[in-house]
Write a protein that holds these residues in place. Structure first.
Motif, short mmCIF file in Angstrom:
data_model
loop_
_atom_site.label_atom_id
_atom_site.label_comp_id
_atom_site.label_asym_id
_atom_site.label_seq_id
_atom_site.Cartn_x
_atom_site.Cartn_y
_atom_site.Cartn_z
N LEU A 284 0.82 -1.21 0.00
CA LEU A 284 0.00 0.00 0.00
C LEU A 284 0.86 1.26 0.00
O LEU A 284 0.37 2.34 0.33
N GLY A 285 2.12 1.15 -0.40
CA GLY A 285 3.02 2.29 -0.35
C GLY A 285 2.56 3.45 -1.20
O GLY A 285 2.63 4.62 -0.79
N MET A 286 2.08 3.18 -2.41
CA MET A 286 1.60 4.26 -3.27
C MET A 286 0.43 4.99 -2.62
O MET A 286 0.35 6.23 -2.64
N MET A 287 -0.48 4.23 -2.03
CA MET A 287 -1.64 4.83 -1.37
C MET A 287 -1.22 5.65 -0.16
O MET A 287 -1.79 6.71 0.11
N TYR A 288 -0.20 5.18 0.57
CA TYR A 288 0.29 5.94 1.72
C TYR A 288 0.80 7.32 1.29
O TYR A 288 0.48 8.34 1.90
N THR A 289 1.61 7.36 0.23
CA THR A 289 2.17 8.64 -0.19
C THR A 289 1.07 9.56 -0.73
O THR A 289 1.10 10.77 -0.50
N ILE A 290 0.11 9.00 -1.44
CA ILE A 290 -1.03 9.80 -1.91
C ILE A 290 -1.76 10.43 -0.73
O ILE A 290 -2.04 11.64 -0.72
N THR A 291 -2.05 9.65 0.29
CA THR A 291 -2.82 10.19 1.42
C THR A 291 -1.96 11.13 2.27
O THR A 291 -2.49 12.09 2.84
N HIS A 292 -0.65 10.91 2.35
CA HIS A 292 0.22 11.87 3.06
C HIS A 292 0.14 13.24 2.40
O HIS A 292 0.00 14.27 3.07
N LEU A 293 0.24 13.27 1.09
CA LEU A 293 0.20 14.55 0.37
C LEU A 293 -1.17 15.20 0.46
O LEU A 293 -1.29 16.42 0.60
N ALA A 294 -2.23 14.38 0.39
CA ALA A 294 -3.59 14.93 0.40
C ALA A 294 -4.05 15.36 1.78
O ALA A 294 -4.92 16.24 1.90
N SER A 295 -3.49 14.76 2.84
CA SER A 295 -3.95 15.07 4.19
C SER A 295 -3.03 16.01 4.96
O SER A 295 -3.49 16.72 5.86
N LEU A 296 -1.75 16.04 4.61
CA LEU A 296 -0.80 16.85 5.36
C LEU A 296 -0.41 18.14 4.63
O LEU A 296 0.32 18.96 5.18
N ASP A 353 -6.63 8.52 5.85
CA ASP A 353 -6.92 7.10 5.83
C ASP A 353 -6.52 6.51 4.48
O ASP A 353 -6.27 7.22 3.52
N ILE A 354 -6.50 5.19 4.41
CA ILE A 354 -6.24 4.50 3.16
C ILE A 354 -7.56 4.01 2.60
O ILE A 354 -8.26 3.22 3.25
N ALA A 355 -7.94 4.50 1.44
CA ALA A 355 -9.16 4.01 0.81
C ALA A 355 -8.99 2.55 0.44
O ALA A 355 -7.92 2.11 0.03
N ALA A 356 -10.06 1.77 0.59
CA ALA A 356 -10.00 0.34 0.30
C ALA A 356 -9.95 0.11 -1.21
O ALA A 356 -10.70 0.73 -1.96
N VAL A 357 -9.06 -0.76 -1.63
CA VAL A 357 -9.02 -1.18 -3.03
C VAL A 357 -10.05 -2.28 -3.20
O VAL A 357 -9.87 -3.40 -2.72
N ALA A 358 -11.16 -1.94 -3.86
CA ALA A 358 -12.27 -2.88 -3.97
C ALA A 358 -12.14 -3.82 -5.15
O ALA A 358 -12.68 -4.93 -5.13
N ALA A 359 -11.45 -3.39 -6.20
CA ALA A 359 -11.27 -4.24 -7.37
C ALA A 359 -10.11 -3.71 -8.21
O ALA A 359 -9.81 -2.51 -8.18
N VAL A 360 -9.48 -4.61 -8.94
CA VAL A 360 -8.40 -4.23 -9.85
C VAL A 360 -8.62 -4.94 -11.18
O VAL A 360 -8.89 -6.15 -11.22
N VAL A 361 -8.51 -4.18 -12.26
CA VAL A 361 -8.56 -4.72 -13.61
C VAL A 361 -7.24 -4.36 -14.28
O VAL A 361 -6.82 -3.20 -14.25
N THR A 362 -6.55 -5.33 -14.85
CA THR A 362 -5.35 -5.05 -15.62
C THR A 362 -5.49 -5.70 -16.98
O THR A 362 -5.95 -6.83 -17.11
N ASP A 363 -5.10 -4.95 -18.00
CA ASP A 363 -5.16 -5.45 -19.37
C ASP A 363 -6.58 -5.89 -19.75
O ASP A 363 -6.77 -6.79 -20.55
N GLY A 364 -7.57 -5.24 -19.13
CA GLY A 364 -8.96 -5.56 -19.42
C GLY A 364 -9.47 -6.83 -18.79
O GLY A 364 -10.55 -7.31 -19.12
N VAL A 365 -8.73 -7.38 -17.82
CA VAL A 365 -9.12 -8.62 -17.15
C VAL A 365 -9.25 -8.37 -15.65
O VAL A 365 -8.34 -7.80 -15.04
#
Length: 398
Positions: A284-296, A353-365
């Protein structure tokens, strides 16, 4: 294959200038996005798979532009198998190598570093762990390389070059080699900050400006950042992309985020993790940095998401990172966290907070879709509304 996502609450494009797309649906076909907006009933009925997003928010798949892969889904630095697949569950659909520097006993002679880069590039050419697309194979610039070496590996498909771990006497010794790599169409990256492995040296703003690479890796420190006075030089005296990483210095991440916005240089601001390293595995590292920038800071959360998606795609010249027709069909659905921001995943990120990743689609799958009956009430798991293909695309929960 055709896949439709319907009943979306919002769609973020990955473009910070125009962060939202109108409509509530995305149509994908043969690995590419075909349409973003409103789908007709015929378009939905014509899809092989339909995902009911249940009001969740769609964002482009996250691009981690500094992943320390070696070969396969294994990191010797943390002796962990399956870390890339775990990152997919954290919303990362694309990984870009930071060079295969952690390969045990890595070669350091010209023939060896060329062979290592080509081998790594080939290993991930068709291999997609957990569905992640990995751009592997970055030549580690070492003394003894000549211009023809860069021409040779570029002709074999290697398009990344990394400076900072070579046995050079001074960082200025990288200038000529980076010029050769750029001449032959390669994206050049440079370690930034204090030395991180034995035998390397600190690389500061004056070195980077002389080298003129495409990307300053972990400019916020990996983990030791350059002195504060170097950041204005990088922003105002260069055109180098400035990548901040989860494994780096949080204070300088926030400082640089403010600085690039004030200088109207946000296209150059990139988010990555710089993992696995001594800092560990960070799905969740990418999500952590996103929320650090958005919240701090007062950075709009939509901009922080763009720095982790479209900005990376634009600098590296890859086809993902945007939810637009013709782009790679890599989509992440975000749901709100349990707690104070139940209804809005973007509010959750603004709240730290970290938003929950509810689904992931890659390459249309669909790689996984949250369907657990035990999901807390604050989360609305998406569901596969219809699947006409007899295959279980779910690869587990997040």
């Amino acid at each position: 294959m055709k896949l439709a996502i319907v009943n979306l609450g919002r769609i973020l494009t990955g473009e910070w200038r125009e962060p939202y797309a109108s409509g509530d649906a995305i149509l994908m076909q043969d690995g590419l996005i075909a349409k973003v907006g409103t789908l007709s009933s015929a378009e939905v009925e014509g899809a092989d798979v339909v995902i009911d997003a249940a009001g969740t928010t769609a964002i482009p798949g996250l691009i981690d532009s500094q992943v320390h892969n070696t070969f396969g889904d294994y990191t010797p630095r943390q002796k962990t198998v399956g870390f890339l697949e775990s990152y997919v569950h954290g919303g990362v659909t694309t990984g870009i190598t930071a060079s295969e520097v952690h390969t045990p006993g890595r070669p350091k002679d010209p023939a060896g570093v060329k062979a290592l880069a080509v081998a790594a590039q080939r290993c991930f050419q068709d291999y997609r762990p957990g569905g992640m697309r990995v751009y592997a194979g970055s030549i580690i610039i070492e003394p003894g390389l000549v211009e023809q070496d860069f021409a040779d590996i570029a002709a074999q498909g290697v398009w990344l070059a990394k400076a900072g771990f070579g046995a050079v006497k001074t960082p200025y010794d990288y200038v000529q080699a980076i010029g050769w790599a750029r001449k032959h169409g390669m994206i050049t990256t440079v370690h930034t900050g204090g030395s991180s492995i034995p035998g390397s040296s600190g690389i500061w703003a004056e070195h980077l400006i002389a080298m003129n690479p495409h990307v300053s890796f972990h400019v916020n420190g990996g983990p030791v950042a350059m002195p504060d006075e170097g950041f204005p030089k990088m922003v105002h005296e260069s055109e180098i992309a400035l990548q901040v990483c989860t494994a780096g210095n949080l204070r300088t991440t926030l400082m640089l985020g403010d600085m690039v916005r004030k200088a109207d240089q946000f296209d150059r601001f990139l988010i990555a993790t710089d993992t696995p390293t001594g800092s560990g595995i960070m799905p969740l590292g990418m999500m952590y940095t996103i929320t650090h920038l958005a919240s701090l800071t007062d950075m709009p959360v939509e901009w922080a998401i763009a720095a982790a998606t479209g900005n990376n795609a634009r600098v590296y010249g890859i086809n993902s990172g945007f939810l637009k027709p013709g782009k790679d069909a890599d989509v992440v659905l975000l749901d709100a966290c349990v707690g104070g921001s139940k209804d809005d995943p973007l509010d959750a990120l603004r709240n730290g907070d970290i938003a929950a990743v509810a689904a992931v689609v890659t390459d249309g799958v669909p790689r996984f879709v949250g369907k657990s009956r035990n999901t807390p009430a604050g989360n609305r798991p998406v569901r596969v509304a219809r699947c006409d293909i007899p295959q279980d695309y779910s690869t587990g929960g997040h």
